[in-house]
Design an enzyme around this catalytic site. Structure first.
Site, PDB file in Angstrom:
ATOM      1  N   TYR A 162      23.329 -27.851  -0.253  1.00  0.00           N
ATOM      2  CA  TYR A 162      22.683 -28.342   0.980  1.00  0.00           C
ATOM      3  C   TYR A 162      23.209 -29.721   1.409  1.00  0.00           C
ATOM      4  O   TYR A 162      23.734 -29.860   2.525  1.00  0.00           O
ATOM      5  CB  TYR A 162      21.145 -28.325   0.835  1.00  0.00           C
ATOM      6  N   LYS A 166      25.504 -30.689   4.756  1.00  0.00           N
ATOM      7  CA  LYS A 166      25.071 -31.651   5.782  1.00  0.00           C
ATOM      8  C   LYS A 166      26.116 -32.753   5.942  1.00  0.00           C
ATOM      9  O   LYS A 166      26.390 -33.222   7.047  1.00  0.00           O
ATOM     10  CB  LYS A 166      23.702 -32.256   5.437  1.00  0.00           C
TER      11      LYS A 166
HETATM   12  N1  LIG Z   1      12.633 -31.145   6.725  1.00  0.00           N
HETATM   13  C1  LIG Z   1      13.168 -32.307   6.392  1.00  0.00           C
HETATM   14  O1  LIG Z   1      12.589 -33.080   5.623  1.00  0.00           O
HETATM   15  C2  LIG Z   1      14.500 -32.714   6.957  1.00  0.00           C
HETATM   16  C3  LIG Z   1      14.959 -34.011   6.666  1.00  0.00           C
HETATM   17  C4  LIG Z   1      16.189 -34.411   7.183  1.00  0.00           C
HETATM   18  C5  LIG Z   1      16.923 -33.552   7.985  1.00  0.00           C
HETATM   19  N2  LIG Z   1      16.465 -32.291   8.239  1.00  0.00           N
HETATM   20  C6  LIG Z   1      17.281 -31.438   9.121  1.00  0.00           C
HETATM   21  O2  LIG Z   1      16.507 -31.125  10.253  1.00  0.00           O
HETATM   22  C7  LIG Z   1      16.871 -29.855  10.768  1.00  0.00           C
HETATM   23  C8  LIG Z   1      15.634 -29.016  10.970  1.00  0.00           C
HETATM   24  O3  LIG Z   1      15.002 -28.846   9.723  1.00  0.00           O
HETATM   25  P1  LIG Z   1      13.548 -28.244   9.582  1.00  0.00           P
HETATM   26  O4  LIG Z   1      12.897 -28.921   8.440  1.00  0.00           O
HETATM   27  O5  LIG Z   1      12.879 -28.213  10.907  1.00  0.00           O
HETATM   28  O6  LIG Z   1      13.916 -26.776   9.097  1.00  0.00           O
HETATM   29  P2  LIG Z   1      13.375 -25.377   9.624  1.00  0.00           P
HETATM   30  O7  LIG Z   1      13.871 -24.362   8.664  1.00  0.00           O
HETATM   31  O8  LIG Z   1      11.916 -25.433   9.894  1.00  0.00           O
HETATM   32  O9  LIG Z   1      14.127 -25.211  11.005  1.00  0.00           O
HETATM   33  C9  LIG Z   1      15.431 -24.787  11.126  1.00  0.00           C
HETATM   34  C10 LIG Z   1      15.522 -23.822  12.290  1.00  0.00           C
HETATM   35  O10 LIG Z   1      16.887 -23.394  12.401  1.00  0.00           O
HETATM   36  C11 LIG Z   1      16.887 -22.015  12.618  1.00  0.00           C
HETATM   37  N3  LIG Z   1      18.115 -21.415  12.130  1.00  0.00           N
HETATM   38  C12 LIG Z   1      18.488 -21.262  10.846  1.00  0.00           C
HETATM   39  N4  LIG Z   1      19.658 -20.620  10.782  1.00  0.00           N
HETATM   40  C13 LIG Z   1      20.030 -20.384  12.056  1.00  0.00           C
HETATM   41  C14 LIG Z   1      21.142 -19.744  12.645  1.00  0.00           C
HETATM   42  N5  LIG Z   1      22.102 -19.190  11.883  1.00  0.00           N
HETATM   43  N6  LIG Z   1      21.231 -19.681  13.979  1.00  0.00           N
HETATM   44  C15 LIG Z   1      20.240 -20.210  14.742  1.00  0.00           C
HETATM   45  N7  LIG Z   1      19.165 -20.798  14.256  1.00  0.00           N
HETATM   46  C16 LIG Z   1      19.058 -20.896  12.926  1.00  0.00           C
HETATM   47  C17 LIG Z   1      15.696 -21.467  11.854  1.00  0.00           C
HETATM   48  O11 LIG Z   1      15.302 -20.190  12.337  1.00  0.00           O
HETATM   49  C18 LIG Z   1      14.675 -22.557  12.073  1.00  0.00           C
HETATM   50  O12 LIG Z   1      13.898 -22.285  13.211  1.00  0.00           O
HETATM   51  C19 LIG Z   1      17.876 -29.267   9.782  1.00  0.00           C
HETATM   52  O13 LIG Z   1      19.161 -29.408  10.294  1.00  0.00           O
HETATM   53  C20 LIG Z   1      17.692 -30.115   8.524  1.00  0.00           C
HETATM   54  O14 LIG Z   1      18.871 -30.190   7.783  1.00  0.00           O
HETATM   55  C21 LIG Z   1      15.268 -31.866   7.767  1.00  0.00           C
HETATM   56  C1  LIG Z   2       8.931 -32.610  -9.447  1.00  0.00           C
HETATM   57  C2  LIG Z   2       7.922 -32.039  -8.479  1.00  0.00           C
HETATM   58  C3  LIG Z   2       6.541 -32.261  -8.996  1.00  0.00           C
HETATM   59  O1  LIG Z   2       5.522 -32.435  -8.108  1.00  0.00           O
HETATM   60  C4  LIG Z   2       8.111 -32.637  -7.121  1.00  0.00           C
HETATM   61  C5  LIG Z   2       9.170 -31.873  -6.363  1.00  0.00           C
HETATM   62  C6  LIG Z   2       9.253 -32.389  -4.962  1.00  0.00           C
HETATM   63  C7  LIG Z   2      10.464 -31.817  -4.232  1.00  0.00           C
HETATM   64  C8  LIG Z   2      10.233 -30.365  -3.939  1.00  0.00           C
HETATM   65  C9  LIG Z   2      10.713 -32.658  -2.975  1.00  0.00           C
HETATM   66  C10 LIG Z   2      10.943 -34.137  -3.340  1.00  0.00           C
HETATM   67  C11 LIG Z   2      11.862 -34.713  -2.291  1.00  0.00           C
HETATM   68  C12 LIG Z   2      12.025 -33.612  -1.271  1.00  0.00           C
HETATM   69  C13 LIG Z   2      13.259 -33.642  -0.376  1.00  0.00           C
HETATM   70  C14 LIG Z   2      13.352 -34.936   0.435  1.00  0.00           C
HETATM   71  O2  LIG Z   2      12.113 -35.239   1.043  1.00  0.00           O
HETATM   72  C15 LIG Z   2      14.379 -34.899   1.493  1.00  0.00           C
HETATM   73  C16 LIG Z   2      14.895 -33.765   1.975  1.00  0.00           C
HETATM   74  C17 LIG Z   2      15.952 -33.904   2.992  1.00  0.00           C
HETATM   75  C18 LIG Z   2      15.985 -32.813   4.001  1.00  0.00           C
HETATM   76  O3  LIG Z   2      17.217 -32.812   4.679  1.00  0.00           O
HETATM   77  C19 LIG Z   2      15.654 -31.449   3.479  1.00  0.00           C
HETATM   78  C20 LIG Z   2      14.433 -31.432   2.582  1.00  0.00           C
HETATM   79  C21 LIG Z   2      14.552 -32.426   1.427  1.00  0.00           C
HETATM   80  C22 LIG Z   2      15.728 -32.000   0.546  1.00  0.00           C
HETATM   81  C23 LIG Z   2      13.234 -32.462   0.616  1.00  0.00           C
HETATM   82  C24 LIG Z   2      13.002 -31.125  -0.137  1.00  0.00           C
HETATM   83  C25 LIG Z   2      11.835 -31.161  -1.125  1.00  0.00           C
HETATM   84  C26 LIG Z   2      11.962 -32.319  -2.124  1.00  0.00           C
HETATM   85  C27 LIG Z   2      13.172 -32.134  -3.009  1.00  0.00           C
END
Ligand SMILES: NC(=O)c1ccc[n+]([C@@H]2O[C@H](COP(=O)([O-])OP(=O)(O)OC[C@H]3O[C@@H](n4cnc5c(N)ncnc54)[C@H](O)[C@@H]3O)[C@@H](O)[C@H]2O)c1
Ligand SMILES: C[C@@H](CO)CCC[C@@H](C)[C@H]1CC[C@H]2[C@@H]3[C@H](O)C=C4C[C@@H](O)CC[C@]4(C)[C@H]3CC[C@]12C
Length: 372
Positions: A162, A166
């Site tokens: 992952y 990214k």
């Molecule tokens: N959740 C976090 O903590 C976090 C933190 C930093 C960055 N991000 C980034 O933010 C973005 C959104 O993440 P999220 O948490 O909302 O995830 P999410 O899984 O809720 O949303 C992702 C969306 O992308 C769509 N998708 C996946 N594959 C696809 C494809 N092949 N074609 C079209 N659509 C597709 C999914 O259907 C979904 O609706 C991602 O790029 C992720 O890397 C998330």
């Molecule tokens: C050891 C466990 C006992 O409670 C705790 C596990 C927690 C993990 C599941 C999460 C801790 C940190 C999270 C990640 C972080 O917040 C940042 C992210 C970046 C984003 O791009 C995608 C999601 C994630 C990787 C997020 C996922 C869940 C954790 C690893």
């Protein structure tokens, strides 16, 4: 972008617009972008709320739902034709081993390449990419990143599919800045790196809550309280995307090809203590002031989970929360403190910490199967 103070003329496309963050971006654009004429929501899976939005909530803006796959270049190009701005937030967020590394790469890297190529082909000039803090770290060596900013040196070493994907995708986006698009004008790109996002719709928070309910309203501390993990409210992440998209034309020379950490005033806490800010008022307690199990035992369990996942793969998908990667991320301090976004495009969080907290608590309380 055309100057359109009065008449809405702009066409935006949001990839992944039905995801956790994507939905907030879509709703924020409808609320805060008065120049919007059409909003295209592109996603592999279209959500039912989109239908309601199309009929009731979008005002004069035309909302167009497009079921499509970012890995299919022709689908992306067809959806993008005639749009001014693309917010590319679609991605495969998987740190639990649900998808294969190949699939993660295909969606996150090839999907991003397709979006860039489609910009060039269709003449779409502005691209905002949702990157991640994980492009920087935490690294596999467990080095702390304490209140870092975009220029803080850090040894970014990626092994997990992952963050690898990214990082590659972000690089593609930044390198594409300045490429000539159809019509001869330069593409302007920028990447936002949210820390761990929380808020209404957050799947991992939902999982923790349900786990707490299953354990009789208790969760057990696994991570030391001293490890700080950066978190940001989803509404503020959405707001930063909207603001960047709005400012990218006027400030192309400054913002083009730049990265910005995506942050707000959420407090620096351990992952578990932070979750308790919302789960506690919903009846869940965190047991222990110190981790109940020693780190070496957790690491052993995480390794065992990884082994089981590998052994069981031909039969069943075993994807526990605890694996060597999630344990390492949860156990490594990673917090940001920066004002680059404020300096470059005037970003200030739209939601205070108190409001972000209240909204998230309300969401947990009204969740299906909640204790109330
Ligand atoms: N959740 C976090 O903590 C976090 C933190 C930093 C960055 N991000 C980034 O933010 C973005 C959104 O993440 P999220 O948490 O909302 O995830 P999410 O899984 O809720 O949303 C992702 C969306 O992308 C769509 N998708 C996946 N594959 C696809 C494809 N092949 N074609 C079209 N659509 C597709 C999914 O259907 C979904 O609706 C991602 O790029 C992720 O890397 C998330
Ligand atoms: C050891 C466990 C006992 O409670 C705790 C596990 C927690 C993990 C599941 C999460 C801790 C940190 C999270 C990640 C972080 O917040 C940042 C992210 C970046 C984003 O791009 C995608 C999601 C994630 C990787 C997020 C996922 C869940 C954790 C690893």
């Amino acid at each position: 972008m055309a100057d359109s103070a009065q008449v809405p003329t702009l066409v935006y496309l949001v990839t992944g617009g039905c995801g956790f963050l994507g939905e907030h971006i879509v709703r924020m654009l409808l609320e805060r972008e008065p120049r919007l004429r059409e909003l295209r929501v592109f996603d592999l899976h279209l959500s039912s709320w989109l239908e309601e939005l199309k009929t009731e909530g979008a005002g004069p803006v035309q909302v167009t739902a497009i079921q499509g796959d970012v890995t299919q270049a022709h689908e992306v190009a067809a959806a993008m034709a005639g749009s001014h701005v693309v917010i590319h937030t679609a991605g495969l967020v998987d740190v639990f081993g649900k998808a294969s590394p190949k699939t993660i790469h295909k969606v996150n890297v090839q999907g991003t390449r397709n979006v860039i190529d489609a910009c060039v082909q269709t003449g779409t000039r502005f691209l905002v990419y949702t990157s991640s803090m994980e492009v920087v770290g935490p690294n596999t060596k467990g080095h702390p990143f304490y209140r870092g900013n975009e220029d803080t040196p850090y040894e970014a070493v990626h092994r997990h599919p992952y963050p690898c994907s990214k990082a590659l995708a972000e690089q593609l986006v930044l390198e594409a800045n300045g490429r000539k698009v159809n019509g001869g004008l330069p593409l302007v790109t920028c990447a936002l790196r949210p820390t761990g996002i929380y808020g209404e719709g957050h799947q991992v928070m939902r999982d923790f809550y349900h786990q707490g309910l299953r354990f009789g309203g208790r969760l057990f501390r696994a991570v030391p309280a001293s490890v700080e993990h950066g978190r940001v409210y989803v509404g503020n992440v959405a707001w930063m995307h909207v603001l960047v998209a709005q400012e990218l034309e006027q400030r192309a020379a400054l913002m083009g090809g730049q990265v910005y950490f995506c942050y707000d005033k959420s407090p620096y806490k351990s992952y578990e203590d932070f979750n308790m800010e919302f789960l506690n008022p919903c009846g869940i307690r965190l047991i222990g002031t110190h981790p109940l199990l020693p780190y070496w035992l957790l690491a052993l369990l995480a390794a065992l989970n990884a082994l089981l996942q590998w052994l069981l793969r031909p039969l069943v998908l075993y994807t526990p929360l605890l694996n060597p990667y999630t344990l390492a991320v949860a156990n490594t301090t990673f917090t940001v403190s920066t004002n680059k976004a404020q300096r470059h495009f005037g970003y200030k969080p739209l939601f205070s910490w108190e409001e972000s907290r209240a909204r998230t608590i309300h969401w947990v309380q009204t969740m299906e199967g909640s204790a109330r």
